[in-house]
Design an enzyme around this catalytic site. Sequence first.
Site, PDB file in Angstrom:
ATOM      1  N   LYS A   1       0.816  -1.216   0.000  1.00 46.98           N
ATOM      2  CA  LYS A   1       0.000   0.000   0.000  1.00 46.98           C
ATOM      3  C   LYS A   1       0.852   1.269   0.000  1.00 46.98           C
ATOM      4  O   LYS A   1       0.506   2.253  -0.651  1.00 46.98           O
ATOM      5  CB  LYS A   1      -0.944  -0.003   1.193  1.00 46.98           C
TER       6      LYS A   1
ATOM      7  N   LYS B   1      -2.776   1.720   8.964  1.00 47.11           N
ATOM      8  CA  LYS B   1      -2.909   0.616   7.999  1.00 47.11           C
ATOM      9  C   LYS B   1      -1.598  -0.128   7.850  1.00 47.11           C
ATOM     10  O   LYS B   1      -0.535   0.484   7.815  1.00 47.11           O
ATOM     11  CB  LYS B   1      -3.249   1.186   6.611  1.00 47.11           C
TER      12      LYS B   1
ATOM     13  N   GLU C   1      -3.343   7.119   7.415  1.00 47.85           N
ATOM     14  CA  GLU C   1      -4.197   7.859   6.483  1.00 47.85           C
ATOM     15  C   GLU C   1      -5.253   8.575   7.289  1.00 47.85           C
ATOM     16  O   GLU C   1      -5.658   8.087   8.353  1.00 47.85           O
ATOM     17  CB  GLU C   1      -4.918   6.884   5.528  1.00 47.85           C
TER      18      GLU C   1
ATOM     19  N   HIS D   1     -16.990   2.883  -1.539  1.00 53.13           N
ATOM     20  CA  HIS D   1     -15.862   2.205  -2.181  1.00 53.13           C
ATOM     21  C   HIS D   1     -16.195   2.085  -3.669  1.00 53.13           C
ATOM     22  O   HIS D   1     -17.162   1.431  -4.046  1.00 53.13           O
ATOM     23  CB  HIS D   1     -15.664   0.819  -1.558  1.00 53.13           C
TER      24      HIS D   1
ATOM     25  N   GLU E   1      -8.478   0.902  -6.721  1.00 58.73           N
ATOM     26  CA  GLU E   1      -9.541   1.127  -5.738  1.00 58.73           C
ATOM     27  C   GLU E   1      -9.484   2.542  -5.163  1.00 58.73           C
ATOM     28  O   GLU E   1      -8.401   3.050  -4.860  1.00 58.73           O
ATOM     29  CB  GLU E   1      -9.421   0.116  -4.591  1.00 58.73           C
TER      30      GLU E   1
ATOM     31  N   ASN F   1      -5.307  -3.600  -7.015  1.00 56.70           N
ATOM     32  CA  ASN F   1      -5.331  -5.056  -6.950  1.00 56.70           C
ATOM     33  C   ASN F   1      -4.817  -5.560  -8.291  1.00 56.70           C
ATOM     34  O   ASN F   1      -5.489  -5.412  -9.309  1.00 56.70           O
ATOM     35  CB  ASN F   1      -6.736  -5.587  -6.678  1.00 56.70           C
TER      36      ASN F   1
ATOM     37  N   ARG G   1      -4.601  -8.052 -10.223  1.00 59.80           N
ATOM     38  CA  ARG G   1      -5.134  -9.387 -10.563  1.00 59.80           C
ATOM     39  C   ARG G   1      -6.578  -9.228 -11.006  1.00 59.80           C
ATOM     40  O   ARG G   1      -7.139  -8.146 -10.915  1.00 59.80           O
ATOM     41  CB  ARG G   1      -5.093 -10.280  -9.325  1.00 59.80           C
TER      42      ARG G   1
HETATM   43  P1  ADP Z   1      -7.622  -4.271   2.109  1.00 60.13           P
HETATM   44  O1  ADP Z   1      -6.449  -4.422   1.189  1.00 60.13           O
HETATM   45  O2  ADP Z   1      -7.388  -4.892   3.433  1.00 60.13           O
HETATM   46  O3  ADP Z   1      -8.911  -4.663   1.481  1.00 60.13           O
HETATM   47  P2  ADP Z   1      -8.110  -1.435   1.541  1.00 60.13           P
HETATM   48  O4  ADP Z   1      -7.056  -0.408   1.627  1.00 60.13           O
HETATM   49  O5  ADP Z   1      -8.514  -1.893   0.177  1.00 60.13           O
HETATM   50  O6  ADP Z   1      -7.690  -2.702   2.437  1.00 60.13           O
HETATM   51  O7  ADP Z   1      -9.381  -0.929   2.304  1.00 60.13           O
HETATM   52  C1  ADP Z   1     -10.509  -1.760   2.536  1.00 60.13           C
HETATM   53  C2  ADP Z   1     -11.691  -0.935   2.954  1.00 60.13           C
HETATM   54  O8  ADP Z   1     -11.377  -0.170   4.131  1.00 60.13           O
HETATM   55  C3  ADP Z   1     -12.157   0.094   1.955  1.00 60.13           C
HETATM   56  O9  ADP Z   1     -13.055  -0.451   1.045  1.00 60.13           O
HETATM   57  C4  ADP Z   1     -12.831   1.112   2.841  1.00 60.13           C
HETATM   58  O10 ADP Z   1     -14.109   0.639   3.176  1.00 60.13           O
HETATM   59  C5  ADP Z   1     -11.986   1.095   4.082  1.00 60.13           C
HETATM   60  N1  ADP Z   1     -10.941   2.143   4.068  1.00 60.13           N
HETATM   61  C6  ADP Z   1      -9.699   2.063   3.543  1.00 60.13           C
HETATM   62  N2  ADP Z   1      -9.013   3.213   3.712  1.00 60.13           N
HETATM   63  C7  ADP Z   1      -9.847   4.063   4.359  1.00 60.13           C
HETATM   64  C8  ADP Z   1      -9.732   5.420   4.846  1.00 60.13           C
HETATM   65  N3  ADP Z   1      -8.623   6.124   4.706  1.00 60.13           N
HETATM   66  N4  ADP Z   1     -10.793   5.943   5.478  1.00 60.13           N
HETATM   67  C9  ADP Z   1     -11.930   5.226   5.656  1.00 60.13           C
HETATM   68  N5  ADP Z   1     -12.100   3.973   5.244  1.00 60.13           N
HETATM   69  C10 ADP Z   1     -11.080   3.376   4.589  1.00 60.13           C
END
Ligand code: ADP
Length: 452
Positions: A116, A158, A200, A208, A275, A290, A292
């Site tokens: 990330k 994260k 973040e 999303h 995403e 992602n 893939r």
């Molecule tokens: P993973 O790789 O574990 O799926 P992501 O970064 O894709 O993690 O985030 C998964 C979900 O977490 C997103 O769809 C969203 O719902 C929530 N999310 C991610 N980043 C944020 C953020 N900065 N603020 C609020 N929600 C977030």
Amino acid sequence: MFQRILVANRGEIALRIIRACRELGIETVAVFSEADRGAHYLSLADEAYCIGSAQAVDSYLLINRIISAAEVGGAQAIHPGYGFLAENAKFAEICRECDIEFIGPPVAAMNGLGDKVSSRIVAMKANVPTVPGSEGLLKDEAEAVQIASKIGYPVLIKATAGGGGKGMRVARNEQDLKIGVKQASQEAEKAFKNAGVFLEKYVENPRHVEVQLIGDQHGNVCHLWERECSTQRKHQKLIEEAPAPTLPDDVRNAMCEAAVRLAKSAGYYNAGTCEFIVDKDYNFYFIEVNARIQVEHPVTEQITGIDLIESQIRVAAGEKLPFQQEDIKRNGHSIEVRINAEDPDNEFRGSPGTITKLRIPGGRGVRFDSHVHEGYKIPPYYDSMVGKLIVHRPTREQAIACMLRALDEFVIEGVKTSIPLLRKILRDPTFQAGQVDTRWLERTLDELMRRD
Ligand code: ADP
């Protein structure tokens, strides 16, 4: 074009790839674990090899066994599906070193976008909006506190190597943050063998939205529009749709263009997804790529008419994309629901077991991507998804009506599934109005479960 492809996956996505190959006249080599021995979909491949015992670390994650199976089976390429080794750059590299094409992006792009933090840096360079936060990994708690005071609470800690919603923690004040950084880092070390965490701004109740990309090895990258996947529980998607219901066109276009920019600057080819989260004012922020094919790819196939698995195979074989951006039109509305074998009355725990009765819905606009059948025994070792029910109709309203009647037709006995919950969600006025955010389901779940 390849004559034989090894499918390094199981279940519905393995079958999806086998089907695409058969339509292209390509033979397939399947691999399976002891737990999947005898599964019906394996008989649709031209050959199938057992690569180990039930646990994925002893089978579907064993690079040497998969490469051996490809060599013994005479496959010129490997399709990794999603999960397992799909985003493992080392695996992609080994495949190619063995003269077996990995059906996916170049190794350099996988590395550049693989975690990330590095993908955030690529995005910033490509002028793609990212969530305000730390530039790279956090050095210590003091740095976290300093950044949080600048961007404002709440913040999200994260794990750079995180996935599947794991390794994330919200902090609403300095105290939470200090504890959270330590815990998140320990958790990440344990789960991903990588303790790196970053910060973040926590965007409250975002949506999303993600953009499907496809690129060839000749420098062409197109987007195939967006999908909205805001109906999530614990960051796990449950319902996905295309187009995103309330997204203004100018935002849609800007987001899709940003995704293409990012892919181009990373030297990306094959299929991938960029995403984003979208706040209530429709500001969008990149969160990850992602690298893939994704579970929810069918909704994009439905509205664009483009077969993504076929496209992946063709570009991996060196073909040029047969279309240009302006050729990719959107047609109608598509919704996918994930039918999971899990028990909503028991914390959504997996409900493995034998499907004693199965009646699959059909009719206009209905597609069911699944490897299961009556008598199929769902093994307890893998994820709980038994299939994806997808509908495609001219309007969103019609798509919802079609999905509801398809779910009404669906008979599955012997295991508990997400179907009753899906029906309640689809009937809910907030869902029907397209007003769901990523926290909505968790906020509404208890009340939803009490409804008839
Ligand atoms: P993973 O790789 O574990 O799926 P992501 O970064 O894709 O993690 O985030 C998964 C979900 O977490 C997103 O769809 C969203 O719902 C929530 N999310 C991610 N980043 C944020 C953020 N900065 N603020 C609020 N929600 C977030």
